[in-house]
Design an enzyme around this catalytic site. Structure first.
Site, PDB file in Angstrom:
ATOM      1  N   ARG A  97       0.710  -1.267   0.074  1.00 21.53           N
ATOM      2  CA  ARG A  97      -0.076   0.152   0.026  1.00 21.53           C
ATOM      3  C   ARG A  97       1.071   1.369  -0.092  1.00 21.53           C
ATOM      4  O   ARG A  97       0.444   2.505  -0.720  1.00 21.53           O
ATOM      5  CB  ARG A  97      -0.922  -0.034   1.073  1.00 21.53           C
ATOM      6  CG  ARG A  97      -0.453   0.151   2.608  1.00 21.53           C
ATOM      7  CD  ARG A  97      -1.287   0.328   3.519  1.00 21.53           C
ATOM      8  NE  ARG A  97      -0.565   0.003   4.966  1.00 21.53           N
ATOM      9  CZ  ARG A  97      -0.961   0.720   6.190  1.00 21.53           C
ATOM     10  NH1 ARG A  97      -1.846   1.531   6.242  1.00 21.53           N
ATOM     11  NH2 ARG A  97      -0.374   0.442   7.263  1.00 21.53           N
TER      12      ARG A  97
ATOM     13  N   GLU B 157     -18.243   4.566  -0.961  1.00 18.28           N
ATOM     14  CA  GLU B 157     -17.529   3.605  -1.969  1.00 18.28           C
ATOM     15  C   GLU B 157     -18.074   3.613  -3.231  1.00 18.28           C
ATOM     16  O   GLU B 157     -17.649   3.722  -4.434  1.00 18.28           O
ATOM     17  CB  GLU B 157     -17.017   2.642  -1.215  1.00 18.28           C
ATOM     18  CG  GLU B 157     -15.940   2.758  -0.336  1.00 18.28           C
ATOM     19  CD  GLU B 157     -16.747   2.759   1.119  1.00 18.28           C
ATOM     20  OE1 GLU B 157     -15.782   3.207   2.111  1.00 18.28           O
ATOM     21  OE2 GLU B 157     -17.970   2.790   1.242  1.00 18.28           O
TER      22      GLU B 157
ATOM     23  N   PHE C  80     -14.226  -3.068   0.761  1.00 17.53           N
ATOM     24  CA  PHE C  80     -15.298  -1.902   0.245  1.00 17.53           C
ATOM     25  C   PHE C  80     -14.879  -1.755  -1.099  1.00 17.53           C
ATOM     26  O   PHE C  80     -16.206  -1.440  -1.929  1.00 17.53           O
ATOM     27  CB  PHE C  80     -14.997  -0.433   0.923  1.00 17.53           C
ATOM     28  CG  PHE C  80     -14.885  -0.696   2.562  1.00 17.53           C
ATOM     29  CD1 PHE C  80     -15.838  -1.343   3.142  1.00 17.53           C
ATOM     30  CD2 PHE C  80     -13.950   0.026   3.099  1.00 17.53           C
ATOM     31  CE1 PHE C  80     -15.660  -1.583   4.436  1.00 17.53           C
ATOM     32  CE2 PHE C  80     -13.755   0.033   4.466  1.00 17.53           C
ATOM     33  CZ  PHE C  80     -14.731  -0.810   5.265  1.00 17.53           C
TER      34      PHE C  80
ATOM     35  N   HIS D  32      -5.498  -3.096   2.023  1.00 18.32           N
ATOM     36  CA  HIS D  32      -5.898  -3.989   2.971  1.00 18.32           C
ATOM     37  C   HIS D  32      -6.495  -5.198   2.552  1.00 18.32           C
ATOM     38  O   HIS D  32      -7.561  -5.536   3.312  1.00 18.32           O
ATOM     39  CB  HIS D  32      -6.846  -2.910   3.911  1.00 18.32           C
ATOM     40  CG  HIS D  32      -5.909  -2.023   4.542  1.00 18.32           C
ATOM     41  ND1 HIS D  32      -5.349  -0.955   3.866  1.00 18.32           N
ATOM     42  CD2 HIS D  32      -5.701  -1.474   5.676  1.00 18.32           C
ATOM     43  CE1 HIS D  32      -4.818   0.082   4.622  1.00 18.32           C
ATOM     44  NE2 HIS D  32      -4.906  -0.635   5.909  1.00 18.32           N
TER      45      HIS D  32
ATOM     46  N   ASP E 215      -8.077  -5.771  12.406  1.00 20.92           N
ATOM     47  CA  ASP E 215      -9.411  -5.155  12.072  1.00 20.92           C
ATOM     48  C   ASP E 215     -10.705  -6.291  11.791  1.00 20.92           C
ATOM     49  O   ASP E 215     -11.712  -5.838  11.874  1.00 20.92           O
ATOM     50  CB  ASP E 215      -9.253  -4.470  10.659  1.00 20.92           C
ATOM     51  CG  ASP E 215      -8.686  -3.088  10.711  1.00 20.92           C
ATOM     52  OD1 ASP E 215      -8.612  -2.557  11.937  1.00 20.92           O
ATOM     53  OD2 ASP E 215      -8.254  -2.570   9.704  1.00 20.92           O
TER      54      ASP E 215
ATOM     55  N   ARG F 230      -1.699  -4.400   3.710  1.00 19.03           N
ATOM     56  CA  ARG F 230      -1.313  -3.494   4.962  1.00 19.03           C
ATOM     57  C   ARG F 230       0.156  -3.853   5.502  1.00 19.03           C
ATOM     58  O   ARG F 230       0.717  -3.124   5.894  1.00 19.03           O
ATOM     59  CB  ARG F 230      -2.428  -3.852   5.914  1.00 19.03           C
ATOM     60  CG  ARG F 230      -2.194  -3.041   6.965  1.00 19.03           C
ATOM     61  CD  ARG F 230      -3.335  -3.308   8.316  1.00 19.03           C
ATOM     62  NE  ARG F 230      -3.232  -2.639   9.334  1.00 19.03           N
ATOM     63  CZ  ARG F 230      -3.896  -2.776  10.479  1.00 19.03           C
ATOM     64  NH1 ARG F 230      -4.697  -3.593  10.551  1.00 19.03           N
ATOM     65  NH2 ARG F 230      -3.746  -1.834  11.683  1.00 19.03           N
TER      66      ARG F 230
END
Length: 312
Positions: free
Chosen positions: A10, A58, A83, A109, A117, A167
């Site tokens: 990322r 999104e 998303f 991610h 998460d 990530r």
């Protein structure tokens, strides 16, 4: 021995956007209130007039990206994989894929390495979803070098591209003068005659390590890095299967519909051989440190090695 350099892909995404932005004034970046996490914030700082924060919306961002693409600009819409591929699937399918618009989807991610998460954010289904959209190119780079090259190639490609980034910081394995990135072309990282390991993304480095451990025990494994899951490099996969007689796929994704599914679809038609799919076995992830989760789900070097040993 010097420590291996590690960087999250990322981070590579954000840095590559800035470099491309210097060269191409038609590049526009959109994010959905996650510029700090997706690392598009560095582009926003460099080119504030070419960055649009669409807020936590999104699906709307996908529509805005589609509209911008009709003006001749090249939008990169950016958010978490869950998303991008999940929440905005319908808009990506109907507003971007169906009209074949030149929109790039930067999905960060991805996979269980999102860590703490938890299952709601750990997208292990994105390859499967994006592969089903006609004309969509699906890319999952293995390290910083490959991620930067993938972003550049996505910009140059005319049509929709889905790019998955991670990530977790991962080893840089492609920093050699012979490295060449080409959409739809796999890369042989290690020759071998006893079986073929086909890996993508974060799993490429541990797959290489697993192959080295197997070699110490007399099992000679060929290792192929498939950064482009669609279109798949079928010629390379078929040739390797015929050469080695067994294939193992490794991915930070469900074993259903991702790299393993793509390879099995190809080989069942063109070169039937025994195939072992290593990935997430039709379960949701869970909250925990990324490295520990990779260990638990058998996606670290030890887990990959152990599963291949059982297979062969």
């Amino acid at each position: 021995m010097s420590e291996v350099k590690k960087i999250a892909t990322r981070e590579s995404y954000g840095n590559a956007l800035v470099e491309l932005g210097k060269e191409h004034e038609d590049l526009v970046v959109l994010d959905a209130d996650l510029a700090a996490a997706t690392k598009t914030g560095v582009f926003k700082k460099a080119f504030p007039q070419r960055h649009i924060d669409c807020g936590i919306a999104e699906s709307n961002m996908a529509g805005i990206g589609a509209g911008i693409a009709t003006t001749g600009k090249v939008p990169f819409i950016s958010t978490f994989a869950m998303f991008a591929a999940g929440r905005a699937y319908e808009q990506i399918r109907n507003s971007i894929g169906y009209p074949k618009l030149n929109v790039k989807i930067g999905a960060t991610h991805g996979g269980i390495s999102v860590g703490e998460d938890g299952a709601t954010h750990q997208c292990n289904e994105d390859f499967a979803l994006m592969r089903t959209i006609p004309g969509m190119v699906v890319v999952c780079p293995s390290d910083d070098v490959e991620a930067r090259a993938a972003v550049k190639a996505a910009y140059e490609h005319k049509g929709p591209v889905y790019l998955r980034f991670g990530r977790l910081a991962v080893p840089v394995i492609n920093d050699n003068p012979d490295y060449k990135f080409e959409l739809g072309k796999g890369i042989v990282l290690r020759e071998g005659k006893d079986l073929t390991i086909v890996a993508t993304g974060l799993c490429v480095a541990p797959a290489l390590e697993a192959a080295q451990r197997l070699a110490a025990e007399g099992v000679d494994a060929k290792v192929i890095n498939i950064h482009t899951i669609k279109p798949l490099d079928e010629d390379l996969i078929v040739a390797a299967a015929k050469e080695t007689g067994k294939v193992v796929t490794v991915e930070e994704h469900s074993i259903i519909g991702g790299l393993g599914g793509a390879v099995c679809e190809c080989l069942s038609e063109k070169a039937p051989v025994p195939v072992k799919r290593i990935g997430i076995n039709d379960v949701y992830g869970e909250s925990g440190p990324a490295v520990k989760l990779l260990e638990k789900y058998g996606l670290d070097a030890e887990g990959i090695y152990r599963q291949i040993k059982e297979f062969v």
